[in-house]
Design a protein around this motif. Structure first.
Motif, PDB file in Angstrom:
ATOM      1  N   ARG A  29      75.242   1.578  68.713  1.00  0.00           N
ATOM      2  CA  ARG A  29      73.747   2.205  68.567  1.00  0.00           C
ATOM      3  C   ARG A  29      72.860   1.892  69.548  1.00  0.00           C
ATOM      4  O   ARG A  29      72.327   2.668  70.078  1.00  0.00           O
ATOM      5  CB  ARG A  29      73.151   1.797  67.010  1.00  0.00           C
ATOM      6  N   ALA A  30      73.052   0.335  69.828  1.00  0.00           N
ATOM      7  CA  ALA A  30      72.133  -0.147  70.984  1.00  0.00           C
ATOM      8  C   ALA A  30      72.466   0.475  72.357  1.00  0.00           C
ATOM      9  O   ALA A  30      71.668   0.442  73.162  1.00  0.00           O
ATOM     10  CB  ALA A  30      72.011  -1.568  70.620  1.00  0.00           C
ATOM     11  N   ALA A  31      73.783   0.022  72.265  1.00  0.00           N
ATOM     12  CA  ALA A  31      74.176   0.178  74.075  1.00  0.00           C
ATOM     13  C   ALA A  31      74.616   1.600  74.391  1.00  0.00           C
ATOM     14  O   ALA A  31      74.582   2.036  75.405  1.00  0.00           O
ATOM     15  CB  ALA A  31      75.242  -0.869  74.221  1.00  0.00           C
ATOM     16  N   ARG A  89      78.234  -0.223  84.223  1.00  0.00           N
ATOM     17  CA  ARG A  89      77.347   0.764  84.899  1.00  0.00           C
ATOM     18  C   ARG A  89      76.582  -0.089  85.902  1.00  0.00           C
ATOM     19  O   ARG A  89      76.071  -1.247  85.491  1.00  0.00           O
ATOM     20  CB  ARG A  89      76.675   1.643  84.134  1.00  0.00           C
ATOM     21  N   GLY A 145      75.788  10.991  70.354  1.00  0.00           N
ATOM     22  CA  GLY A 145      74.502  11.014  69.777  1.00  0.00           C
ATOM     23  C   GLY A 145      73.419  11.881  70.203  1.00  0.00           C
ATOM     24  O   GLY A 145      72.332  11.610  70.065  1.00  0.00           O
ATOM     25  N   LEU A 146      74.212  12.614  71.070  1.00  0.00           N
ATOM     26  CA  LEU A 146      73.197  13.851  71.677  1.00  0.00           C
ATOM     27  C   LEU A 146      72.367  14.697  70.639  1.00  0.00           C
ATOM     28  O   LEU A 146      71.439  15.082  70.914  1.00  0.00           O
ATOM     29  CB  LEU A 146      73.816  14.483  72.866  1.00  0.00           C
ATOM     30  N   ALA A 147      73.323  14.978  69.735  1.00  0.00           N
ATOM     31  CA  ALA A 147      72.888  16.128  68.622  1.00  0.00           C
ATOM     32  C   ALA A 147      73.302  15.597  67.473  1.00  0.00           C
ATOM     33  O   ALA A 147      74.530  15.198  67.132  1.00  0.00           O
ATOM     34  CB  ALA A 147      73.269  17.522  69.130  1.00  0.00           C
ATOM     35  N   SER A 200      77.113  16.767  82.899  1.00  0.00           N
ATOM     36  CA  SER A 200      75.603  16.887  82.774  1.00  0.00           C
ATOM     37  C   SER A 200      75.142  17.269  81.363  1.00  0.00           C
ATOM     38  O   SER A 200      75.999  17.441  80.670  1.00  0.00           O
ATOM     39  CB  SER A 200      75.137  17.969  83.737  1.00  0.00           C
ATOM     40  N   VAL A 201      73.782  16.815  81.266  1.00  0.00           N
ATOM     41  CA  VAL A 201      73.260  17.222  79.676  1.00  0.00           C
ATOM     42  C   VAL A 201      73.241  18.580  79.291  1.00  0.00           C
ATOM     43  O   VAL A 201      73.806  18.794  78.056  1.00  0.00           O
ATOM     44  CB  VAL A 201      72.035  16.468  79.498  1.00  0.00           C
ATOM     45  N   PRO A 213      70.311   1.913  83.662  1.00  0.00           N
ATOM     46  CA  PRO A 213      71.192   1.845  82.226  1.00  0.00           C
ATOM     47  C   PRO A 213      72.157   2.487  82.070  1.00  0.00           C
ATOM     48  O   PRO A 213      72.311   3.684  82.436  1.00  0.00           O
ATOM     49  CB  PRO A 213      69.918   2.099  81.302  1.00  0.00           C
ATOM     50  N   PRO A 214      73.043   2.385  81.111  1.00  0.00           N
ATOM     51  CA  PRO A 214      74.349   2.853  80.670  1.00  0.00           C
ATOM     52  C   PRO A 214      73.715   4.474  80.204  1.00  0.00           C
ATOM     53  O   PRO A 214      72.854   4.506  79.597  1.00  0.00           O
ATOM     54  CB  PRO A 214      75.009   2.151  79.493  1.00  0.00           C
ATOM     55  N   LEU A 215      74.783   5.366  80.481  1.00  0.00           N
ATOM     56  CA  LEU A 215      74.464   6.870  80.056  1.00  0.00           C
ATOM     57  C   LEU A 215      74.628   6.746  78.482  1.00  0.00           C
ATOM     58  O   LEU A 215      75.615   6.134  78.101  1.00  0.00           O
ATOM     59  CB  LEU A 215      75.197   7.610  80.733  1.00  0.00           C
ATOM     60  N   SER A 216      73.930   7.329  77.845  1.00  0.00           N
ATOM     61  CA  SER A 216      74.147   7.478  76.587  1.00  0.00           C
ATOM     62  C   SER A 216      75.201   8.421  76.170  1.00  0.00           C
ATOM     63  O   SER A 216      75.703   9.244  76.998  1.00  0.00           O
ATOM     64  CB  SER A 216      72.981   8.065  75.610  1.00  0.00           C
ATOM     65  N   VAL A 231      79.862  12.633  86.186  1.00  0.00           N
ATOM     66  CA  VAL A 231      79.189  12.457  84.877  1.00  0.00           C
ATOM     67  C   VAL A 231      78.798  13.955  84.310  1.00  0.00           C
ATOM     68  O   VAL A 231      78.367  14.866  85.083  1.00  0.00           O
ATOM     69  CB  VAL A 231      77.695  11.790  85.162  1.00  0.00           C
TER      70      VAL A 231
END
Lengths: 490, 490
Positions: free
Chosen positions: B174-176, B299, B310-312, B271-272, B303-306, B269
């Protein structure tokens, strides 16, 4: 857009206190973009201005923007940084959608009842007396193995397992079980279920015929069904597996699963005639025999029966053993002895499909065997389990009398309590579970159509103290009495 | 028959010194029966007489006879004990026969080249710096976990893993990684290969379509082929997986395998936009996305990419992680985060198919996470790996110059060194292996027909000290030069 307000709101509602400013800003902007607060095409404040407005270092802003760009939430050109056109509706709150995927595959769902949740009570089969495992000795050996470990041993290991353990197992099997093998034939597994899984996938194709004992071990049935093999149930009699000429002719097997030293669940011993015949006929049809020797280290009358694997040179036998019963289930270490010609291809298969490690555990276990601790433990457990078996036999005699027959009590850590066909064993089993007692119904071990006159229970006695045996058997007898009456009132 | 002589001969040639008299007699008679020395139908000497002749206690003789009878080598009736009619030829010496069984199944043999034997040298991918793992801390936590263990924890464990570890992983994710999950969704696995294996068998049937990135991760390909899925290779570009409308229409997937945070092997990566579109379209066709997040704890820029998971909310995503790279491969612990609706059926499947244990290992790991040792270790490794990456980049610049492009260097523990199509990367890779260097060819990661202009190497740099980087890269550059010249002489 008041970025300071946006950030303050986000910080109080959605952020974690441990986040850096950079992380906070990145998460805040991302959430705002996803929710539409910062809409597609909207231009973000220039980094210098935003730094001033938020009282942050400009580098913090730059990093957050770069991050958003990497993720595709924003695009940057000469004119500035803009929210990207994501072309999808913002996500809804949890609970609004459902998973489109149908869930378990057909082959995974092919119904076997789930296993019993609890395995720590009278009379769960296959669980040794955990209270009597010399955990302090094991801990010392483990710690010693870890101290001696080189950094390189933290890496993936030999696909067949640590050479020291394979060698110790080969020595043990030659002496104690008459298995003819070199260490190169020994493969370390995660236990018997893992070995069955591996064998049924790597040594047979979907639709290939596997023979299984009927009644038989349901764990094997699970592995074969998962691998989509065609399961043919072969009846056992008091001497074990008894295939007919028609069986060999009509559905010749690719794999034959047997428990020759202590048939599961009835405990019969496959006679040497049948063993030799099975080997010869398996050779003739090109079948491989999987000999599951799951508990024959525990034998109470006479020396242990030798394994089928060592009965004839070049026997097409793959031998399975486990430390779940001789050590403890949580160890998750078992082994296979494979025919020499299979050693190389299987090692390649395992290397690709199921990389191995756990060097320290394996080296500690090798020491446990090599130093004789294993033999000492087995001797102690043999004495203990014999007492428990005797106590169980006496209690059954007291509470069931002539209505019950005990089968398979000369070896292993369970026996079969055979009762008359009028005892609805599955119903008694369910009622017993409600009272916290695990007594698996014998009838549930029928593979294919249930057979008459095989009602009763599998009683694992290894974890039941002799002093507690009478009370548990009395409880079971009362349940049987209750259901027998219900089944045939007056 | 001179039994004393028979026994004396056997004792000097075939017996083990540790055998008891009873065991010796039993083995001796068995060998004599199997060799035909005691032929079928022959009556054995009465036990009393034999005891006198051999100078043994009569009980010893009785036990040995009973043992032979149990095994079926002799039959006893009122008249005495007779050698049984075994009806099979005596076994031949080793080497005389061959196994009838054909060996590996077609599905197991479906040719993937065996993995590289060694993984401890420049530039084996996926192996962390084992020298820098805090083994002493780990040993202390393990020992503490063993000391605190109850006997009941030596038994089989929760099919999804120890609750304490699942909870610690959920907190970390959850955090990272921005993963939305409850501990009940977390399943402990034996690593990513084990998780891929489990997913491809339990969530898809043979013949079901799975999408895989092209070029992509061969471990996933192995799992999918073993499970007999229909593998459809979907090309990736610099933004990751790029399925066309025709892909969705012509071969809609049941499973989609992606490495969105650091595409393997090129490191792009996803893309979103693509992530959200993939989620929506997967939902529409009822597909499940398997997000393999194998190394994004490392990374180096921002910060690390999510995670995609958890995106949706309700995204049809099953998230895979491993401790092989953040801790060490021999640990054999990884995890999956499954959609809530799959948690119960998967737990039942695992309980039947792959029973779990290793409570102490899991509890020690939970402590490692909970006490912040894990975060500390990650921070140290991030610094170390960034140095190594920088050293590798500089060395590549020095020895390859403009002829090479580096991809995917902002995260993970490997990067892709892309060279021109004129470099025969597979041949260089083989030559390098002979020199003790592991440089996997980029072209070998093509799934399906090899693509042009994707020659080069995967370079895992985590285990290569910065000071050793230049020499290794120089060695590789020399090999490339040598083979490039060979390929196009003059």
């Amino acid at each position: 857009m008041d970025y300071a307000l946006l950030l303050a709101n986000f910080a109080t509602t959605d952020a974690q206190p441990s986040w850096s400013q950079q992380r906070l800003l990145h998460e805040c902007l991302r959430a705002a973009i996803r929710s539409g607060t910062l809409h597609a095409g909207c231009r973000l404040l220039a980094t210098r201005q935003l730094a001033a407005e938020l009282g942050m270092a400009r580098n913090t802003i730059l990093y957050a923007f770069e991050q958003l760009a990497t993720e595709g939430f924003v695009v940057t050109d000469r004119r500035g940084t803009f929210v990207a056109h994501l072309n999808v509706a913002p996500p809804q709150r949890a609970g609004a959608g459902t998973l489109g995927h149908p869930g378990l595959s057909a082959r995974a769902a092919c119904a076997l009842p789930p296993s019993d949740p609890a395995t720590m009570s009278a009379f769960a089969p296959g669980v040794p007396s955990l209270d009597d495992f010399p955990i302090a000795i094991w801990r010392r050996l483990l710690d010693r193995a870890w101290r001696a470990l080189a950094a390189s041993q933290l890496n993936y290991g030999d696909p067949a397992g640590e050479p020291a353990l394979r060698s110790a197992i080969a020595d043990h099997l030659r002496a104690a079980r008459g298995v003819l093998c070199e260490p190169s034939q020994v493969f370390i597994t995660d236990g018997t279920q893992n070995a069955l899984d591996l064998c049924s996938r790597s040594l047979a194709d979907a639709g290939d015929v596997v023979w299984i004992e009927n009644p038989g071990y349901r764990g094997a049935l699970t592995a074969f069904r998962n691998a989509e093999l065609r399961v043919v149930a072969i009846d056992v009699d008091e001497h074990g597996l008894a295939p007919s000429a028609a069986d060999w002719r009509d559905h010749p097997p690719k794999l034959i699963y047997v428990t020759p030293s202590h048939q599961y669940p009835f405990g019969g011993v496959l006679s040497v005639c049948r063993r030799l015949a099975l080997i010869e006929q398996a050779k003739a049809v090109g079948a491989l025999i999987i000999e599951d020797d799951y508990d024959s280290e525990f034998r109470y009358d006479g020396p242990p029966l030798s394994a089928m694997q060592g009965l004839a040179p070049n026997a097409p036998v793959l031998y399975l053993g486990t430390f779940s019963k001789t050590m403890f289930p949580a160890l998750r270490i078992g082994f296979m002895v494979v025919p020499p010609s299979l050693a190389t291809p299987l090692a390649q298969y395992v290397a690709r499909s199921a990389p191995r490690g756990r060097a320290a555990d394996q080296l500690a276990l090798a020491e446990f065997l090599r130093t004789g601790q294993f033999a000492t433990h087995l001797r102690r457990m043999r004495r203990l389990y014999r007492q428990r078996r005797d106590a169980l036999g006496a209690a059954v005699e007291r509470h069931f009398g002539a209505s019950a027959t005990l089968c398979g009590s000369s070896a292993g850590i369970h026996l079969a309590l055979v009762l008359g066909a009028e005892v609805p064993d599955a119903r008694v089993s369910a009622a017993a579970l409600e009272q916290g007692m695990i007594v698996n119904a014998l009838s549930s071990h029928a593979i294919g159509p249930a057979q008459a006159a095989r009602n009763g229970f599998v009683l694992g006695y290894a974890q039941v103290p002799a002093s507690a045996m009478d009370a548990s058997v009395r409880q079971l007898a009362a349940l049987v009495q209750q259901y027998r009456q219900k089944a045939a009132p007056l």
